[in-house]
Structures are given as structure tokens and as C-alpha cells.
Scaffold this active site. Structure first.
Site, PDB file in Angstrom:
ATOM      1  N   TYR A   1       0.843  -1.205   0.000  1.00 20.46           N
ATOM      2  CA  TYR A   1       0.000   0.000   0.000  1.00 20.46           C
ATOM      3  C   TYR A   1       0.880   1.257   0.000  1.00 20.46           C
ATOM      4  O   TYR A   1       0.703   2.159  -0.820  1.00 20.46           O
ATOM      5  CB  TYR A   1      -0.934  -0.023   1.222  1.00 20.46           C
ATOM      6  CG  TYR A   1      -1.651   1.285   1.475  1.00 20.46           C
ATOM      7  CD1 TYR A   1      -2.596   1.778   0.578  1.00 20.46           C
ATOM      8  CD2 TYR A   1      -1.383   2.031   2.626  1.00 20.46           C
ATOM      9  CE1 TYR A   1      -3.250   2.984   0.821  1.00 20.46           C
ATOM     10  CE2 TYR A   1      -2.032   3.231   2.877  1.00 20.46           C
ATOM     11  CZ  TYR A   1      -2.978   3.707   1.970  1.00 20.46           C
ATOM     12  OH  TYR A   1      -3.613   4.907   2.213  1.00 20.46           O
TER      13      TYR A   1
ATOM     14  N   ASN B   1      -3.387   8.300  10.856  1.00 18.90           N
ATOM     15  CA  ASN B   1      -4.598   7.456  10.973  1.00 18.90           C
ATOM     16  C   ASN B   1      -5.844   8.326  11.148  1.00 18.90           C
ATOM     17  O   ASN B   1      -5.986   8.989  12.180  1.00 18.90           O
ATOM     18  CB  ASN B   1      -4.479   6.534  12.192  1.00 18.90           C
ATOM     19  CG  ASN B   1      -3.672   5.310  11.876  1.00 18.90           C
ATOM     20  OD1 ASN B   1      -2.538   5.414  11.408  1.00 18.90           O
ATOM     21  ND2 ASN B   1      -4.252   4.140  12.108  1.00 18.90           N
TER      22      ASN B   1
HETATM   23  N1  LIG Z   1      -8.582   6.941   6.247  1.00 20.35           N
HETATM   24  C1  LIG Z   1      -7.287   6.971   6.556  1.00 20.35           C
HETATM   25  O1  LIG Z   1      -6.883   6.671   7.705  1.00 20.35           O
HETATM   26  C2  LIG Z   1      -6.263   7.398   5.524  1.00 20.35           C
HETATM   27  C3  LIG Z   1      -4.932   7.557   5.943  1.00 20.35           C
HETATM   28  C4  LIG Z   1      -3.977   7.908   5.007  1.00 20.35           C
HETATM   29  C5  LIG Z   1      -4.348   8.137   3.687  1.00 20.35           C
HETATM   30  N2  LIG Z   1      -5.635   7.972   3.302  1.00 20.35           N
HETATM   31  C6  LIG Z   1      -5.956   8.186   1.883  1.00 20.35           C
HETATM   32  O2  LIG Z   1      -7.097   9.022   1.762  1.00 20.35           O
HETATM   33  C7  LIG Z   1      -7.889   8.630   0.632  1.00 20.35           C
HETATM   34  C8  LIG Z   1      -9.335   8.455   1.025  1.00 20.35           C
HETATM   35  O3  LIG Z   1      -9.397   7.531   2.086  1.00 20.35           O
HETATM   36  P1  LIG Z   1     -10.762   7.178   2.797  1.00 20.35           P
HETATM   37  O4  LIG Z   1     -10.440   6.867   4.208  1.00 20.35           O
HETATM   38  O5  LIG Z   1     -11.822   8.169   2.483  1.00 20.35           O
HETATM   39  O6  LIG Z   1     -11.062   5.792   2.071  1.00 20.35           O
HETATM   40  P2  LIG Z   1     -12.444   5.218   1.537  1.00 20.35           P
HETATM   41  O7  LIG Z   1     -12.173   3.810   1.162  1.00 20.35           O
HETATM   42  O8  LIG Z   1     -13.552   5.502   2.475  1.00 20.35           O
HETATM   43  O9  LIG Z   1     -12.666   6.102   0.224  1.00 20.35           O
HETATM   44  C9  LIG Z   1     -12.033   5.835  -0.975  1.00 20.35           C
HETATM   45  C10 LIG Z   1     -13.078   5.947  -2.076  1.00 20.35           C
HETATM   46  O10 LIG Z   1     -12.452   5.598  -3.310  1.00 20.35           O
HETATM   47  C11 LIG Z   1     -13.380   4.827  -4.036  1.00 20.35           C
HETATM   48  N3  LIG Z   1     -12.670   3.984  -4.989  1.00 20.35           N
HETATM   49  C12 LIG Z   1     -11.938   2.859  -4.751  1.00 20.35           C
HETATM   50  N4  LIG Z   1     -11.494   2.353  -5.905  1.00 20.35           N
HETATM   51  C13 LIG Z   1     -11.937   3.169  -6.887  1.00 20.35           C
HETATM   52  C14 LIG Z   1     -11.838   3.153  -8.297  1.00 20.35           C
HETATM   53  N5  LIG Z   1     -11.185   2.169  -8.939  1.00 20.35           N
HETATM   54  N6  LIG Z   1     -12.435   4.147  -9.002  1.00 20.35           N
HETATM   55  C15 LIG Z   1     -13.118   5.133  -8.373  1.00 20.35           C
HETATM   56  N7  LIG Z   1     -13.268   5.198  -7.042  1.00 20.35           N
HETATM   57  C16 LIG Z   1     -12.686   4.219  -6.306  1.00 20.35           C
HETATM   58  C17 LIG Z   1     -14.124   4.000  -3.008  1.00 20.35           C
HETATM   59  O11 LIG Z   1     -15.386   3.557  -3.488  1.00 20.35           O
HETATM   60  C18 LIG Z   1     -14.253   4.998  -1.873  1.00 20.35           C
HETATM   61  O12 LIG Z   1     -15.470   5.719  -1.951  1.00 20.35           O
HETATM   62  C19 LIG Z   1      -7.204   7.392   0.047  1.00 20.35           C
HETATM   63  O13 LIG Z   1      -6.427   7.797  -1.043  1.00 20.35           O
HETATM   64  C20 LIG Z   1      -6.316   6.891   1.165  1.00 20.35           C
HETATM   65  O14 LIG Z   1      -5.161   6.252   0.647  1.00 20.35           O
HETATM   66  C21 LIG Z   1      -6.606   7.619   4.188  1.00 20.35           C
END
Ligand SMILES: NC(=O)c1ccc[n+]([C@@H]2O[C@H](COP(=O)([O-])OP(=O)(O)OC[C@H]3O[C@@H](n4cnc5c(N)ncnc54)[C@H](O)[C@@H]3O)[C@@H](O)[C@H]2O)c1
Length: 344
Positions: free
Chosen positions: A179, A208
Site C-alpha cells: 500500500y 490514521n
Molecule cells: N482513512 C485513513 O486513515 C487514511 C490515511 C492515510 C491516507 N488515506 C488516503 O485518503 C484517501 C481516502 O481515504 P478514505 O479513508 O476516504 O477511504 P475510503 O475507502 O472511504 O474512500 C475511498 C473511495 O475511493 C473509491 N474507490 C476505490 N477504488 C476506486 C476506483 N477504482 N475508481 C473510483 N473510485 C474508487 C471508493 O469507493 C471509496 O469511496 C485514500 O487515497 C487513502 O489512501 C486515508
């Protein structure tokens, strides 16, 4: 605020962003990935006030269609495969969505020739891997992923090393799981593309993120939801690596405000670390959750998960000074909100 397209905007962070900063200011595209959304459909977004376009970031035609009616001033890239544990056995999927998906978006934009002014990418602390440490002589070192033989023997810490808060300006990325590797690839693609085309790229390395709205169905993200699930099943929370893993838990409302600060363009483009700025052991966080829910005190075990890092926390000084951003939600308030959400 100028119109912003959020790709992957139907998830945890995207929903909070458009809810807090006015759905009328955003359009959302998402493929409603089943592992995140379970049985949610577009109908669930009717009434939220946000314009919604179904689309998969790995499908060239879907990506092209996003810009058929024009290129937005601002773009937020959230779509990703997010589970660290799952990524180890899904290298292709992680690469396809996180790296290839970003590449398709960037190529679609340069093919049109009209570019957004700003692109905000939510990257992750995972790009640092085990992160920066100081050795006993005060030298900065970057240990590699911990060996399974050490983890099996219950040796979780790096001998003689002290963890440092992660800081993009001072520390090198050094991912220790798939990842993290694909998030770093995403960063590098955007950074280089944006520099060449004169687009402002804001790369936010999130720690996080937690809070109401977190996926309750995705078993691969969200350690706090996992704790709450155990408590609701009347099980004792059992914490891996004897409870000594540290993390920086930052509330989703603070992430939304960090993205909004980047979108405002008031601070310079660049790479920023976003967290609460506070390092906590999982033991401390689990104990607070157990106290707030009235559940039994957590217990500890020497189980481990391959690819997990031992310590993580952000140095948020750059985001505070350059973006004028400040995390505002206390852990206690944030956890209470998360518990209410989980129970509802
Ligand atoms: N939540 C955390 O703790 C965290 C920490 C570090 C980084 N991030 C980053 O933040 C971003 C959002 O995270 P989140 O927590 O909202 O995650 P999440 O999984 O809730 O949201 C991600 C969204 O992307 C969509 N998605 C996945 N594959 C897809 C595709 N092929 N085409 C279009 N849409 C697609 C999913 O349906 C989802 O709605 C991500 O890039 C993640 O790497 C999150």
C-alpha cells in the site's frame, strides 16, 4: 470556493469534505467499491446536494468522461485501495487503482490540454514505512521492515533507536508495505507531472484518520472500528504487539479542513504531514474507548500483522505555518462521536 471535483469522493474523507464545505461546491466521482460501501448505490447520495458521477478510475473511458464537460479548477484525488494488510496479497489491484488510476487521470488532463489550477492528493504516512529514527549517536536512520523471525520472537522494537515524528522536509520515504509503495508511486507521478505542467500539487501525508462515517464493512481499515466491533460482540479488545504500537489519530473533520486549506491556495504547493501531532500507544487509545463504552479493559498479546509498522506520528509544523491549518478535534470528543456513530 471554486468548483472542485473529488475523485473517490463518496468515501469516508470525501463525504466529510463536501458535507463540511458545501456540497454545491463539489462534484464527486466514485465507483462505490463494494468493500467500502457494501450495498450503497448512487441513490444514497441523492439528497446530499452533491453532483455525483459514477466512474472507475482504472477505466480510461470513465476517466475521459469526467472531463467531457470541462476541467474543474481544483481536483482532489482520493480514490484508492486502502487496506495495508490486504495490499500484500493484492499487488496488482493496488497498483492498478492507486498508481495506474492516477496515471490515467493525469494523461486524460494533458490530452485535453486544459489543466486544473490545483490538485490535492491524500497520500499516507505509509510512504515512510517504519519511519525515521535516531540512533544512539544521534544519527538519522531508516530501518527496514521488521523481520518476521523477530516479530515471531516478540521482538517488536528496534534496539537502541528512538522514533521521530515524520516530516516530509527532513525525512526520506521508505515504504515497508505494498500500500505504502503504491501511495509513494502516486505521489511521484503527481509531483513530476504537476511540476512539468505548472499545476500546484498539494500532497497531504495523512496519519490514521478516524471519525463518524468510517466504513463499518471494510475489514481492512480502521483499527478503532475493529476495537468497537469487538466490544459490541462482548469480546475483550486484544491488542497486538503487546499494546506498544504507536499511532497519530487525526479526526476526519480535521482532514477535511486540511484539504480545504490546500484548496484555498493560500499556502504554497508541496508535501505536508497531516495528523494530530500527538503520538499515542494503541493501549492508551483502546483504554479510552473501553472506558467511554463501559467495556472491559483491553488485554495484550504478542500477535502481529506483517507489514504493520511499529511507530508513526506526524510533525505538523509545516502544515500549521504554511497552510495556516490547525487540528481542532480532541481525541475524547472524536472518540465519543465515533462511538455514537458506531452504536447508531
Ligand atoms: N482513512 C485513513 O486513515 C487514511 C490515511 C492515510 C491516507 N488515506 C488516503 O485518503 C484517501 C481516502 O481515504 P478514505 O479513508 O476516504 O477511504 P475510503 O475507502 O472511504 O474512500 C475511498 C473511495 O475511493 C473509491 N474507490 C476505490 N477504488 C476506486 C476506483 N477504482 N475508481 C473510483 N473510485 C474508487 C471508493 O469507493 C471509496 O469511496 C485514500 O487515497 C487513502 O489512501 C486515508
Amino acid at each position: 470556493m471554486q468548483k472542485t471535483l473529488i475523485i473517490g469522493g463518496a468515501g469516508f474523507i470525501g463525504t466529510r469534505l463536501f458535507t463540511d464545505f458545501g456540497p454545491e461546491n463539489f462534484t464527486v466521482s466514485d465507483n462505490l467499491s463494494p468493500i467500502v460501501h457494501n450495498k450503497k448505490s448512487i441513490a444514497d447520495f441523492v439528497g446530499s446536494g452533491v453532483e455525483f458521477f459514477p466512474g472507475d478510475v482504472t477505466q480510461p473511458d470513465d476517466v475521459k468522461a469526467l472531463f467531457e464537460e470541462g476541467v474543474p479548477t481544483n481536483l482532489v484525488l482520493l480514490a484508492a485501495e486502502t487496506g495495508t494488510g490486504r495490499s500484500l496479497h493484492n499487488v496488482t489491484l493496488n497498483t492498478r487503482v492507486n498508481a495506474m488510476g492516477t496515471a490515467l487521470v493525469l494523461d486524460a488532463l494533458s490530452a485535453i490540454g486544459t489543466l486544473p489550477k490545483r490538485v490535492v492528493l491524500t497520500s499516507s504516512r505509509a510512504v515512510y514505512g517504519e519511519g525515521p529514527y535516531l540512533d544512539e549517536s544521534g544519527k538519522l536512520v531508516y530501518p527496514q521492515q521488521r523481520a518476521e523471525a523477530d516479530l515471531k520472537a516478540g521482538k517488536f522494537e528496534f534496539d537502541g533507536l528512538t522514533p521521530q515524528a515524520m516530516c516530509a522536509a527532513d525525512h526520506l520515504p521508505n515504504p515497508s508495505n505494498i500500500y505504502g509503495a503504491t501511495k509513494l508511486c502516486q505521489e511521484n507521478l503527481l509531483r513530476n507531472w504537476a511540476q512539468s505542467f505548472g499545476v500546484d500539487a498539494y500532497i497531504l501525508r495523512l496519519q490514521n484518520v478516524y471519525g463518524a462515517g468510517q466504513s463499518l464493512t471494510n475489514p481492512y481499515t480502521g483499527v478503532l472500528i475493529h476495537f468497537l466491533r469487538m466490544l459490541s460482540q462482548k469480546k475483550t479488545v486484544n491488542i497486538y504487539e503487546n499494546g506498544g504500537i504507536t499511532r497519530d489519530f487525526v479526526h476526519v473533520a480535521d482532514i477535511a479542513s486540511a484539504i480545504a486549506a490546500a484548496l484555498s491556495g493560500k499556502g504554497p504547493a508541496g508535501t505536508y504531514d497531516i495528523g494530530s501531532g500527538e503520538r499515542l500507544t494503541l493501549e492508551a487509545v483502546a483504554s479510552q474507548i473501553c472506558e467511554l463504552t463501559g467495556g472491559p479493559a483491553p488485554e495484550f498479546c504478542d500477535a502481529y500483522r506483517l507489514g504493520d509498522v511499529r511507530h508513526a506520528a506526524a510533525d505538523i509544523t509545516a502544515a500549521q505555518t504554511a497552510l495556516g491549518w490547525e487540528p481542532k478535534v480532541s481525541l475524547k470528543d472524536g472518540l465519543s462521536g465515533l462511538i455514537d456513530f458506531f452504536e447508531a
